[in-house]
Design a protein around this motif. Structure first.
Motif, PDB file in Angstrom:
ATOM      1  N   UNK A   1       0.872  -1.126   0.151  1.00 19.85           N
ATOM      2  CA  UNK A   1      -0.016   0.003   0.054  1.00 19.85           C
ATOM      3  C   UNK A   1       0.973   1.274   0.051  1.00 19.85           C
ATOM      4  N   UNK A   2       1.837   1.128   0.890  1.00 23.28           N
ATOM      5  CA  UNK A   2       2.713   2.380   0.922  1.00 23.28           C
ATOM      6  C   UNK A   2       3.514   2.579  -0.337  1.00 23.28           C
ATOM      7  N   UNK A   3       3.928   1.664  -0.847  1.00 20.18           N
ATOM      8  CA  UNK A   3       4.602   1.611  -2.148  1.00 20.18           C
ATOM      9  C   UNK A   3       3.826   2.177  -3.434  1.00 20.18           C
ATOM     10  N   UNK A   4       2.472   1.709  -3.391  1.00 20.51           N
ATOM     11  CA  UNK A   4       1.428   1.986  -4.519  1.00 20.51           C
ATOM     12  C   UNK A   4       1.288   3.717  -4.264  1.00 20.51           C
ATOM     13  N   UNK A   5       1.197   4.011  -3.003  1.00 20.99           N
ATOM     14  CA  UNK A   5       0.801   5.687  -2.886  1.00 20.99           C
ATOM     15  C   UNK A   5       2.255   6.278  -3.059  1.00 20.99           C
ATOM     16  N   UNK A   6       3.467   5.771  -2.939  1.00 19.10           N
ATOM     17  CA  UNK A   6       4.683   6.368  -3.382  1.00 19.10           C
ATOM     18  C   UNK A   6       4.699   6.487  -4.662  1.00 19.10           C
ATOM     19  N   UNK A   7       4.248   5.683  -5.314  1.00 18.45           N
ATOM     20  CA  UNK A   7       4.479   5.534  -6.924  1.00 18.45           C
ATOM     21  C   UNK A   7       3.834   6.730  -7.729  1.00 18.45           C
ATOM     22  N   UNK A   8       2.588   7.061  -6.781  1.00 22.50           N
ATOM     23  CA  UNK A   8       1.613   8.311  -7.083  1.00 22.50           C
ATOM     24  C   UNK A   8       2.229   9.326  -6.822  1.00 22.50           C
ATOM     25  N   UNK A   9       3.224   9.461  -6.349  1.00 25.95           N
ATOM     26  CA  UNK A   9       3.965  10.976  -5.704  1.00 25.95           C
ATOM     27  C   UNK A   9       3.598  11.307  -4.216  1.00 25.95           C
ATOM     28  N   UNK A  10       3.403  10.104  -3.398  1.00 29.60           N
ATOM     29  CA  UNK A  10       3.149  10.457  -1.832  1.00 29.60           C
ATOM     30  C   UNK A  10       4.662  10.918  -1.472  1.00 29.60           C
ATOM     31  N   UNK A  11       4.667  12.158  -0.921  1.00 23.50           N
ATOM     32  CA  UNK A  11       6.012  12.262  -0.240  1.00 23.50           C
ATOM     33  C   UNK A  11       6.283  11.934   1.077  1.00 23.50           C
ATOM     34  N   UNK A  12       5.219  11.277   1.802  1.00 24.04           N
ATOM     35  CA  UNK A  12       5.321  10.963   3.272  1.00 24.04           C
ATOM     36  C   UNK A  12       5.728   9.423   3.321  1.00 24.04           C
ATOM     37  N   UNK A  13       6.137   8.700   2.361  1.00 25.76           N
ATOM     38  CA  UNK A  13       6.268   7.476   2.414  1.00 25.76           C
ATOM     39  C   UNK A  13       7.633   7.068   3.060  1.00 25.76           C
ATOM     40  N   UNK A  14       8.542   7.839   2.988  1.00 23.50           N
ATOM     41  CA  UNK A  14       9.582   7.622   3.803  1.00 23.50           C
ATOM     42  C   UNK A  14       9.671   7.502   5.412  1.00 23.50           C
ATOM     43  N   UNK A  15       8.573   7.969   5.990  1.00 24.98           N
ATOM     44  CA  UNK A  15       8.069   8.039   7.515  1.00 24.98           C
ATOM     45  C   UNK A  15       7.395   6.791   7.653  1.00 24.98           C
ATOM     46  N   UNK A  16       7.192   5.695   6.713  1.00 27.41           N
ATOM     47  CA  UNK A  16       6.553   4.318   7.154  1.00 27.41           C
ATOM     48  C   UNK A  16       7.502   3.411   6.977  1.00 27.41           C
ATOM     49  N   UNK A  17       7.788   2.664   7.900  1.00 25.52           N
ATOM     50  CA  UNK A  17       8.713   1.356   7.723  1.00 25.52           C
ATOM     51  C   UNK A  17       8.061   0.266   8.397  1.00 25.52           C
ATOM     52  N   UNK A  18       7.533  -0.579   7.525  1.00 27.52           N
ATOM     53  CA  UNK A  18       6.847  -1.897   8.036  1.00 27.52           C
ATOM     54  C   UNK A  18       7.525  -2.656   8.801  1.00 27.52           C
ATOM     55  N   UNK A  19       8.886  -2.731   8.824  1.00 30.63           N
ATOM     56  CA  UNK A  19       9.756  -3.502   9.537  1.00 30.63           C
ATOM     57  C   UNK A  19       9.848  -3.142  11.078  1.00 30.63           C
ATOM     58  N   UNK A  20       9.550  -1.936  11.354  1.00 27.92           N
ATOM     59  CA  UNK A  20       9.485  -1.546  12.732  1.00 27.92           C
ATOM     60  C   UNK A  20       8.214  -1.018  13.294  1.00 27.92           C
ATOM     61  N   UNK A  21       8.150  -1.433  14.492  1.00 27.81           N
ATOM     62  CA  UNK A  21       6.770  -1.110  15.211  1.00 27.81           C
ATOM     63  C   UNK A  21       5.702  -2.022  14.849  1.00 27.81           C
ATOM     64  N   UNK A  22       4.395  -1.972  15.373  1.00 26.19           N
ATOM     65  CA  UNK A  22       3.420  -2.699  15.199  1.00 26.19           C
ATOM     66  C   UNK A  22       2.710  -2.432  13.753  1.00 26.19           C
ATOM     67  N   UNK A  23       2.342  -3.223  13.108  1.00 25.26           N
ATOM     68  CA  UNK A  23       1.772  -2.804  11.870  1.00 25.26           C
ATOM     69  C   UNK A  23       0.698  -2.055  11.571  1.00 25.26           C
ATOM     70  N   UNK A  24      -0.067  -1.982  12.602  1.00 31.78           N
ATOM     71  CA  UNK A  24      -1.370  -1.088  12.787  1.00 31.78           C
ATOM     72  C   UNK A  24      -0.786   0.538  12.742  1.00 31.78           C
ATOM     73  N   UNK A  25       0.369   0.747  13.658  1.00 33.65           N
ATOM     74  CA  UNK A  25       0.733   1.927  13.592  1.00 33.65           C
ATOM     75  C   UNK A  25       1.322   2.545  12.612  1.00 33.65           C
TER      76      UNK A  25
END
Length: 411
Positions: A1-25
């Motif tokens: 989902x994050x990669x899809x939004x990033x491909x559309x130009x979402x600049x906030x994708x770098x704040x998301x790291x699925x490998x750290x912290x609970x997935x719901x956060x």
């Protein structure tokens, strides 16, 4: 989902790291990125798939994390302008030119595409609403978003607006008085925009009912709006129920309350006197004068028919301010609306009254109804007694009604 939004130009994708912290956060961080769906022409099916995918994740979240995530999701969906995205977006730099360009581009979108865009927003919210437990307070948040989105997309026919059902839901959701007021306000606005005036006006009455004596003074403007809407509604003639509403009671002594009382229990003559004396006030309400007069004519006829079995044409012409040529047609229309039950005697120029709808139904009317039912019971009992004398034994299987109706009537 994050990669899809990033491909559309979402600049906030770098704040998301699925490998750290609970997935719901991490999902909560992604939700603001849904705004990019409005920036590029994406196939409606893909957008709906993304939003429904998020819905399936939301319901799997820990209970403590769901309120914030559901709120963010609903806000994101409501803010999407998918019709503009499907139209290709606006490129003008000047804000005013850009707005005009947007409006033109959206207008040029094919109806089928607009329908698809609407479904992209409404369907995921409907799915989320259905999936949540019936007593979940989160349903309230989703319902408000659904009303806003459906109103914008002209799909209010897909939203549950039954007032009894909504009251039950709000009880299940343990809504506060303020939450109830917010829901009725937003639903009123949405129904007004959709053209469902009768349902919108009914929501105003529920809004008034949500106020107490302590906060009724805060609803002055809305109370006036409620009265004006009721007076303007050609389908509403009985208005005494408004008098029990606390915000309406707070207006007692003001001109708007005086006008309401004329419609509750006054006559056409009372209205004409009031309108002549307070011309500027009546004009400022923006109520059709002819509509008011027609309604007061009908209400005046109902009042006259409550106490008389015969009404002379001359009396009606005087009370209703009508010419004889128009009177019979008016009476026939009143009978068609079941405001009065009558028959015209054209030879004697009279109206023979069999019954009428009461303008108010208080203690006196309940007492009269009790008397009528008691008479009905007594007459039936007398008939049964005489039949038993005339044909003894043949009525043994018919249960006696002695004492039964009187108990029901008393209750």
């Amino acid at each position: 989902l994050c990669d899809f939004l990033k491909s559309l130009g979402w600049s906030g994708a770098q704040t998301v790291d699925a490998s750290t912290g609970p997935w719901h956060e991490q999902l909560t961080k992604v939700l603001p990125g849904l705004s990019v769906l409005s920036q590029k022409p994406i196939p409606p099916a893909d957008i709906e798939s993304v939003l429904n995918g998020i819905v399936s994740l939301l319901v799997e979240m820990p209970q403590s994390a769901m309120p914030n995530a559901v709120d963010l999701f609903c806000k994101a969906v409501c803010s999407l302008n998918l019709k503009l995205a499907l139209a290709g977006g606006a490129q003008a730099e000047d804000a005013k030119q850009q707005q005009q360009q947007q409006q033109q581009q959206v207008a040029n979108v094919a109806p089928s595409v607009r329908e698809a865009a609407a479904a992209c927003k409404v369907s995921p919210l409907q799915n989320l609403f259905r999936i949540l437990p019936e007593n979940s307070p989160l349903r309230y948040t989703v319902y408000l978003a659904l009303v806003e989105t459906a109103s914008e997309e002209k799909r209010m026919n897909q939203v549950v607006t039954d007032r009894v059902q909504l009251r039950n839901w709000m009880s299940d959701w343990q809504c506060s008085p303020e939450d109830r007021k917010t829901l009725w306000r937003r639903l009123h606005s949405a129904l007004t925009r959709s053209g469902d005036t009768a349902s919108a006006n009914a929501c105003l009455i529920d809004l008034m009912d949500a106020y107490t004596e302590q906060d009724a003074s805060k609803a002055r403007d809305e109370a006036i709006m409620c009265i004006v809407a009721t007076l303007s509604d050609d389908s509403v003639y009985i208005m005494d129920h408004l008098l029990s509403l606390k915000p309406i009671q707070f207006l007692e002594g003001e001109l708007i309350h005086e006008l309401l009382m004329i419609f509750v229990s006054g006559s056409l003559t009372d209205y004409l006197t009031f309108a002549d004396k307070n011309a500027d006030f009546v004009r400022g309400l923006n109520i059709c004068a002819e509509s008011c007069m027609n309604k007061l004519r009908l209400l005046t006829l109902m009042r006259l028919a409550e106490n008389k079995l015969e009404l002379d044409y001359a009396l009606l012409q005087d009370e209703l301010k009508m010419e004889s040529d128009d009177l019979e047609e008016f009476i026939i229309d009143a009978a068609r609306k079941e405001a009065v039950f009558c028959k015209l005697d054209e030879v004697q120029r009279k109206v023979l009254v069999y019954g009428t709808t009461h303008r108010t139904f208080g203690r006196a009317q309940w007492t009269s109804l009790r008397h009528t039912l008691q008479q009905w019971h007594d007459n039936l009992q007398e008939v049964q007694t005489k039949l038993q004398v005339l044909a003894p034994g043949e009525l043994d299987e018919i249960p006696s009604t002695t004492g039964q109706p009187s108990t029901a009537v008393s209750s």
